[in-house]
Scaffold this motif. Structure first.
Motif, PDB file in Angstrom:
ATOM      1  N   THR A  63       0.839  -1.195   0.000  1.00 28.09           N
ATOM      2  CA  THR A  63       0.000   0.000   0.000  1.00 28.09           C
ATOM      3  C   THR A  63       0.874   1.245   0.000  1.00 28.09           C
ATOM      4  O   THR A  63       2.083   1.182   0.255  1.00 28.09           O
ATOM      5  CB  THR A  63      -0.893   0.036   1.251  1.00 28.09           C
ATOM      6  OG1 THR A  63      -0.044   0.134   2.414  1.00 28.09           O
ATOM      7  CG2 THR A  63      -1.754  -1.212   1.360  1.00 28.09           C
ATOM      8  N   TYR A  64       0.259   2.383  -0.236  1.00 28.66           N
ATOM      9  CA  TYR A  64       0.992   3.651  -0.180  1.00 28.66           C
ATOM     10  C   TYR A  64       1.600   3.857   1.206  1.00 28.66           C
ATOM     11  O   TYR A  64       2.771   4.222   1.338  1.00 28.66           O
ATOM     12  CB  TYR A  64       0.071   4.813  -0.539  1.00 28.66           C
ATOM     13  CG  TYR A  64       0.773   6.150  -0.611  1.00 28.66           C
ATOM     14  CD1 TYR A  64       1.381   6.570  -1.791  1.00 28.66           C
ATOM     15  CD2 TYR A  64       0.839   6.998   0.495  1.00 28.66           C
ATOM     16  CE1 TYR A  64       2.047   7.778  -1.858  1.00 28.66           C
ATOM     17  CE2 TYR A  64       1.488   8.211   0.442  1.00 28.66           C
ATOM     18  CZ  TYR A  64       2.102   8.594  -0.746  1.00 28.66           C
ATOM     19  OH  TYR A  64       2.763   9.800  -0.815  1.00 28.66           O
ATOM     20  N   GLY A 157      -0.517   4.660  -4.686  1.00 34.64           N
ATOM     21  CA  GLY A 157      -1.079   6.006  -4.582  1.00 34.64           C
ATOM     22  C   GLY A 157      -1.980   6.359  -5.740  1.00 34.64           C
ATOM     23  O   GLY A 157      -2.454   7.490  -5.855  1.00 34.64           O
ATOM     24  N   CYS A 158      -2.226   5.374  -6.606  1.00 31.40           N
ATOM     25  CA  CYS A 158      -3.151   5.568  -7.726  1.00 31.40           C
ATOM     26  C   CYS A 158      -3.765   4.212  -8.064  1.00 31.40           C
ATOM     27  O   CYS A 158      -3.422   3.189  -7.464  1.00 31.40           O
ATOM     28  CB  CYS A 158      -2.444   6.181  -8.936  1.00 31.40           C
ATOM     29  SG  CYS A 158      -1.111   5.154  -9.606  1.00 31.40           S
ATOM     30  N   GLN A 159      -4.639   4.188  -9.043  1.00 25.98           N
ATOM     31  CA  GLN A 159      -5.344   2.963  -9.418  1.00 25.98           C
ATOM     32  C   GLN A 159      -4.357   1.885  -9.877  1.00 25.98           C
ATOM     33  O   GLN A 159      -3.422   2.158 -10.621  1.00 25.98           O
ATOM     34  CB  GLN A 159      -6.324   3.281 -10.545  1.00 25.98           C
ATOM     35  CG  GLN A 159      -7.254   2.164 -10.939  1.00 25.98           C
ATOM     36  CD  GLN A 159      -8.221   2.631 -12.011  1.00 25.98           C
ATOM     37  OE1 GLN A 159      -7.814   3.046 -13.097  1.00 25.98           O
ATOM     38  NE2 GLN A 159      -9.504   2.603 -11.697  1.00 25.98           N
ATOM     39  N   ASP A 175      -5.972   0.081  -0.387  1.00 25.40           N
ATOM     40  CA  ASP A 175      -5.962   1.211  -1.310  1.00 25.40           C
ATOM     41  C   ASP A 175      -6.932   1.022  -2.472  1.00 25.40           C
ATOM     42  O   ASP A 175      -7.298   1.992  -3.152  1.00 25.40           O
ATOM     43  CB  ASP A 175      -4.552   1.440  -1.868  1.00 25.40           C
ATOM     44  CG  ASP A 175      -3.579   1.965  -0.822  1.00 25.40           C
ATOM     45  OD1 ASP A 175      -4.006   2.209   0.322  1.00 25.40           O
ATOM     46  OD2 ASP A 175      -2.383   2.119  -1.150  1.00 25.40           O
ATOM     47  N   ASN A 178      -9.908   2.850  -1.412  1.00 22.31           N
ATOM     48  CA  ASN A 178      -9.636   4.180  -0.858  1.00 22.31           C
ATOM     49  C   ASN A 178      -9.860   5.226  -1.955  1.00 22.31           C
ATOM     50  O   ASN A 178      -9.156   5.227  -2.969  1.00 22.31           O
ATOM     51  CB  ASN A 178      -8.204   4.238  -0.342  1.00 22.31           C
ATOM     52  CG  ASN A 178      -7.893   5.522   0.417  1.00 22.31           C
ATOM     53  OD1 ASN A 178      -8.358   6.595   0.065  1.00 22.31           O
ATOM     54  ND2 ASN A 178      -7.084   5.400   1.465  1.00 22.31           N
ATOM     55  N   LYS A 180      -9.084   8.160  -2.232  1.00 21.78           N
ATOM     56  CA  LYS A 180      -7.929   9.014  -2.478  1.00 21.78           C
ATOM     57  C   LYS A 180      -7.003   8.414  -3.538  1.00 21.78           C
ATOM     58  O   LYS A 180      -6.337   9.134  -4.280  1.00 21.78           O
ATOM     59  CB  LYS A 180      -7.166   9.225  -1.172  1.00 21.78           C
ATOM     60  CG  LYS A 180      -5.995  10.188  -1.242  1.00 21.78           C
ATOM     61  CD  LYS A 180      -5.365  10.364   0.134  1.00 21.78           C
ATOM     62  CE  LYS A 180      -4.172  11.318   0.087  1.00 21.78           C
ATOM     63  NZ  LYS A 180      -3.543  11.468   1.437  1.00 21.78           N
ATOM     64  N   TYR A 181      -6.999   7.084  -3.609  1.00 18.49           N
ATOM     65  CA  TYR A 181      -6.024   6.389  -4.458  1.00 18.49           C
ATOM     66  C   TYR A 181      -6.622   5.601  -5.617  1.00 18.49           C
ATOM     67  O   TYR A 181      -5.886   5.252  -6.548  1.00 18.49           O
ATOM     68  CB  TYR A 181      -5.230   5.392  -3.606  1.00 18.49           C
ATOM     69  CG  TYR A 181      -4.510   5.973  -2.413  1.00 18.49           C
ATOM     70  CD1 TYR A 181      -3.740   7.130  -2.525  1.00 18.49           C
ATOM     71  CD2 TYR A 181      -4.586   5.349  -1.167  1.00 18.49           C
ATOM     72  CE1 TYR A 181      -3.071   7.644  -1.431  1.00 18.49           C
ATOM     73  CE2 TYR A 181      -3.914   5.860  -0.062  1.00 18.49           C
ATOM     74  CZ  TYR A 181      -3.160   7.009  -0.200  1.00 18.49           C
ATOM     75  OH  TYR A 181      -2.492   7.515   0.883  1.00 18.49           O
ATOM     76  N   ASN A 182      -7.906   5.286  -5.594  1.00 20.63           N
ATOM     77  CA  ASN A 182      -8.411   4.265  -6.506  1.00 20.63           C
ATOM     78  C   ASN A 182      -8.943   4.797  -7.832  1.00 20.63           C
ATOM     79  O   ASN A 182      -9.829   4.205  -8.435  1.00 20.63           O
ATOM     80  CB  ASN A 182      -9.474   3.396  -5.810  1.00 20.63           C
ATOM     81  CG  ASN A 182     -10.745   4.164  -5.480  1.00 20.63           C
ATOM     82  OD1 ASN A 182     -10.830   5.367  -5.701  1.00 20.63           O
ATOM     83  ND2 ASN A 182     -11.745   3.451  -4.945  1.00 20.63           N
ATOM     84  N   GLY A 186      -4.936   9.095  -9.033  1.00 21.17           N
ATOM     85  CA  GLY A 186      -4.757   9.051  -7.592  1.00 21.17           C
ATOM     86  C   GLY A 186      -4.258  10.387  -7.062  1.00 21.17           C
ATOM     87  O   GLY A 186      -4.840  11.437  -7.333  1.00 21.17           O
ATOM     88  N   ILE A 187      -3.146  10.367  -6.324  1.00 19.23           N
ATOM     89  CA  ILE A 187      -2.577  11.587  -5.745  1.00 19.23           C
ATOM     90  C   ILE A 187      -1.655  12.302  -6.719  1.00 19.23           C
ATOM     91  O   ILE A 187      -1.086  13.350  -6.387  1.00 19.23           O
ATOM     92  CB  ILE A 187      -1.804  11.278  -4.453  1.00 19.23           C
ATOM     93  CG1 ILE A 187      -0.631  10.332  -4.729  1.00 19.23           C
ATOM     94  CG2 ILE A 187      -2.736  10.691  -3.399  1.00 19.23           C
ATOM     95  CD1 ILE A 187       0.293  10.142  -3.532  1.00 19.23           C
TER      96      ILE A 187
END
Length: 291
Positions: A63-64, A157-159, A175, A178, A180-182, A186-187
């Motif tokens: 995970t991130y 931090g992203c899909q 994630d 999540n 924020k990330y999916n 993502g970020i």
């Protein structure tokens, strides 16, 4: 109720099993393949199950937040201070005694890769990269589980791309749901550049961080992204890459066949080759590195 997956250190018999699995996924197009019964069989043997279990663990726990914690833990470089040759000796405790096809320790695998590169007339820093590229596997000897040392790497931090091996296992990763990330970016932002993207934790990123102040940039891309198959084989994360990344990935693609296809049963003469590699190491690296 389904029992939560628990981390394990050794789902595979050897940490290099995943590399043999890569040969199943990406066979050398220039060499006729051995018959199934002639080499490590991942098609209908229990080795396939161990590799799948490895990736289930990898995809669940990478995970991130995990990557941030591993960076905080290991990028202090306070485990050992070693010369490259000390590191090789240390790494050789990872010899695979269970491999039925080939009896090569880690040094010999590295030498086969680098000698194949040298035979093709590439620059000396490219040869050195082949010699160094797997040294980050010393993480296993610092107590890291297999799923946090080897395996295909990918952005966190992203899909998660469906082009990553066994993508179905990401459904167990926190994630994955999540918000924020999916999603696609993502970020991150479009074409933000891979230097701004966190990759899953493993021997690639670890060795990159150790050597980033000493080697030419193409060598650093080779080290950092040589297991990023979702991109250099499938092109799954081009939306995060900038023009410079695409330029440097030509080097990553050039390196990849040497990593995958140079493994052979003929043992390199490590004693005879050592003076050449001692000179090469001293040209680019300090006498000792912090791990």
């Amino acid at each position: 109720m389904k029992e939560p997956l628990k981390p394990q250190h050794t789902p595979m018999n050897d940490i290099d099993d995943w590399e043999d699995h890569l040969l199943e996924r990406y066979p050398d197009p220039e060499v006729s393949q051995k018959k199934k019964e002639e080499f490590r069989n991942y098609v209908d043997s229990d080795r396939l199950d161990t590799v799948k279990q490895f990736y289930r663990l990898n995809h669940t726990f990478q995970t991130y937040d995990l990557v941030c914690k591993k960076e905080e833990e290991f990028l202090k470089f306070n485990r050992r201070e070693m010369s490259i040759w000390d590191a090789v000796t240390f790494l050789n405790t990872l010899v695979d005694d269970s491999d039925p096809d080939i009896d090569l320790d880690q040094l010999q695998h590295l030498l086969q890769t680098s000698e194949a590169i040298r035979a093709d007339g590439h620059p000396d820093w490219f040869v050195l990269t082949g010699f160094l590229h797997d040294m980050g596997k010393v993480l296993c000897l610092f107590g890291e589980p297999q799923w946090a040392v080897v395996g295909d790497t990918f952005p966190v931090g992203c899909q998660f791309s469906d082009q990553i091996v066994y993508p179905e296992f990401f459904k167990e990763n926190p994630d994955y749901i999540n918000q924020k990330y999916n999603h696609k970016y993502g970020i991150y932002s479009k074409n933000c550049g891979l230097n701004n993207v966190k990759m899953s934790w493993g021997h690639d990123e670890y060795l990159y961080q150790i050597t980033k102040n000493f080697l030419p940039e193409p060598a650093l891309y080779m080290i950092r992204y040589h297991s990023f198959y979702a991109q250099h084989r499938e092109g799954a994360y081009s939306h995060l890459m900038n023009d410079h990344d695409h330029e440097m990935f030509e080097w990553v693609k050039k390196f990849n066949p040497y990593d995958l296809y140079s493994k052979a049963p003929i043992k390199p003469d490590a004693k005879a080759l050592r003076p050449y590699y001692e000179g090469l190491v001293s040209k680019y690296l300090p006498e000792k590195l912090k791990f």
